[in-house]
Design a protein around this motif. Structure first.
Motif, PDB file in Angstrom:
ATOM      1  N   TYR A 187       0.763  -0.715   0.554  1.00  0.00           N
ATOM      2  CA  TYR A 187      -0.306  -0.295  -0.144  1.00  0.00           C
ATOM      3  C   TYR A 187       1.302   1.462   0.112  1.00  0.00           C
ATOM      4  CZ  TYR A 187       1.039   0.328   4.967  1.00  0.00           C
ATOM      5  OH  TYR A 187       1.493  -0.224   6.230  1.00  0.00           O
ATOM      6  N   PRO A 188       0.045   2.662  -0.190  1.00  0.00           N
ATOM      7  CA  PRO A 188      -0.921   2.334  -1.167  1.00  0.00           C
ATOM      8  C   PRO A 188      -0.858   2.201  -2.239  1.00  0.00           C
ATOM      9  CG  PRO A 188       0.512   4.671  -1.049  1.00  0.00           C
ATOM     10  CD  PRO A 188       1.342   3.654  -0.178  1.00  0.00           C
ATOM     11  N   ASN A 189      -1.567   1.685  -3.572  1.00  0.00           N
ATOM     12  CA  ASN A 189      -1.832   1.108  -4.753  1.00  0.00           C
ATOM     13  C   ASN A 189      -3.605   1.253  -5.503  1.00  0.00           C
ATOM     14  OD1 ASN A 189      -1.941  -0.140  -6.717  1.00  0.00           O
ATOM     15  ND2 ASN A 189      -1.449  -2.117  -5.697  1.00  0.00           N
ATOM     16  N   PRO A 190      -3.331   2.503  -6.403  1.00  0.00           N
ATOM     17  CA  PRO A 190      -2.095   3.456  -6.566  1.00  0.00           C
ATOM     18  C   PRO A 190      -0.782   4.095  -5.844  1.00  0.00           C
ATOM     19  CG  PRO A 190      -3.750   3.806  -8.045  1.00  0.00           C
ATOM     20  CD  PRO A 190      -4.528   2.586  -6.821  1.00  0.00           C
ATOM     21  N   THR A 191       0.201   4.375  -5.998  1.00  0.00           N
ATOM     22  CA  THR A 191       1.158   4.963  -5.212  1.00  0.00           C
ATOM     23  C   THR A 191       1.533   6.241  -6.630  1.00  0.00           C
ATOM     24  OG1 THR A 191       3.593   5.082  -3.855  1.00  0.00           O
ATOM     25  CG2 THR A 191       2.651   3.231  -5.466  1.00  0.00           C
ATOM     26  N   SER A 192       2.404   7.077  -5.184  1.00  0.00           N
ATOM     27  CA  SER A 192       3.142   8.536  -6.015  1.00  0.00           C
ATOM     28  C   SER A 192       4.493   8.254  -6.674  1.00  0.00           C
ATOM     29  CB  SER A 192       2.247   9.929  -5.759  1.00  0.00           C
ATOM     30  OG  SER A 192       2.774   9.633  -4.857  1.00  0.00           O
ATOM     31  N   GLY A 193       4.559   7.037  -5.423  1.00  0.00           N
ATOM     32  CA  GLY A 193       6.191   6.872  -5.646  1.00  0.00           C
ATOM     33  C   GLY A 193       6.319   6.181  -4.352  1.00  0.00           C
ATOM     34  N   ARG A 194       5.702   6.528  -3.366  1.00  0.00           N
ATOM     35  CA  ARG A 194       6.188   5.400  -2.160  1.00  0.00           C
ATOM     36  C   ARG A 194       5.317   4.990  -2.027  1.00  0.00           C
ATOM     37  NH1 ARG A 194       8.231   8.313   3.274  1.00  0.00           N
ATOM     38  NH2 ARG A 194       6.901   6.568   5.471  1.00  0.00           N
TER      39      ARG A 194
END
Length: 258
Positions: A187-194
């Motif tokens: 997680y998170p998914n979608p992610t902004s990169g982390r």
């Protein structure tokens, strides 16, 4: 007064020795010895040898050819005897087995292509032989998580043995519920990169790979904790697969970087 006149020696007996060999093999060739006769050996290009009275120890080259031996004495050289030597094809893998990513329950096949003489095959799962898996293709019907892992094949031939590259079978478990079943939380998914990767159970050998839709690995590393944070901010936006190796278990899930 009795005068003895020598004559040109007759053709030697048939050359004895193996005719079907592999590059680099050694073999001894010989003819019947006749007193007073010198035997002159001639070898194909790439062959080397050391001769004795009526025999020669040969190391064969990469291509075949004709071995010949001519008898001679003080009166001249007689007709040569010859032997045709053939060199078998070196065992070589021409197409390696490939990684496979599938949902649980699918059918899969691993395959390999090789060239050589009298080839035999033995597929392995996590370095252990698979009973009955002795063809150039190995198939699994209705794959389960227990089938996920490393597959390779040993190929034996007259002129050498080869071991294929390892192909990884990964089971695609994309839903949160399926990941939970294997003790994984992403997680998170979608992610902004982390991206967080939590492992419910401690694993001695754990790692991850981020793979794009073309199969290219864009990031990989070990997972050293039960709770891990990876930064994917430098990776382009899009759909990716995350492959998790937990000891001998291999799980694949989809992630979106936005």
């Amino acid at each position: 007064i009795i005068v003895t006149v020598d004559s040109i020696p007759s053709q030697p007996s048939t050359i004895s020795g193996v005719t079907d060999l592999c590059a680099g093999d050694t073999e001894t060739y010989s003819v019947t010895n006749v007193s007073g006769v010198i035997y002159n050996w001639d070898l194909p290009v790439g062959f080397t040898g050391t001769s004795t009275t009526n025999s020669i120890d040969v190391t064969v080259g990469s291509t075949g050819g004709i071995i010949s031996v001519s008898p001679s004495n003080s009166c001249g050289t007689g007709t040569a005897s010859t032997l045709d030597i053939s060199i078998g094809t070196v065992t070589t893998i021409t197409t390696q087995p490939e990684d496979i990513y599938v949902p649980e329950g699918n059918n899969v096949s691993f395959s390999v292509a090789a060239q050589g003489e009298n080839l035999s095959y033995q597929w392995r799962f996590n370095s252990s032989d698979i009973t009955g898996a002795d063809k150039d293709t190995y198939s699994i019907v209705n794959v389960q998580q227990s089938d996920a892992g490393n597959y390779d094949v040993l190929i034996n031939g007259i002129c050498g043995n080869e071991t294929s590259d390892v192909a990884v079978l990964s089971i695609d478990v994309s839903s949160v519920q399926e990941l939970d079943k294997y003790g994984i939380s992403i997680y998170p998914n979608p992610t902004s990169g982390r991206l967080n990767i939590d492992l419910i159970n401690s694993v001695e050998n754990a790692s991850y790979r981020i793979i794009d839709i073309t199969g290219k690995v864009v990031d990989e590393d070990k997972l050293t904790e039960t709770k891990n944070i990876i930064n994917l901010g430098s990776i382009h936006k899009g759909l990716y697969f995350i492959e998790l190796k937990l000891d001998s278990q291999v799980v694949v899930s989809k992630i979106i970087i936005e």
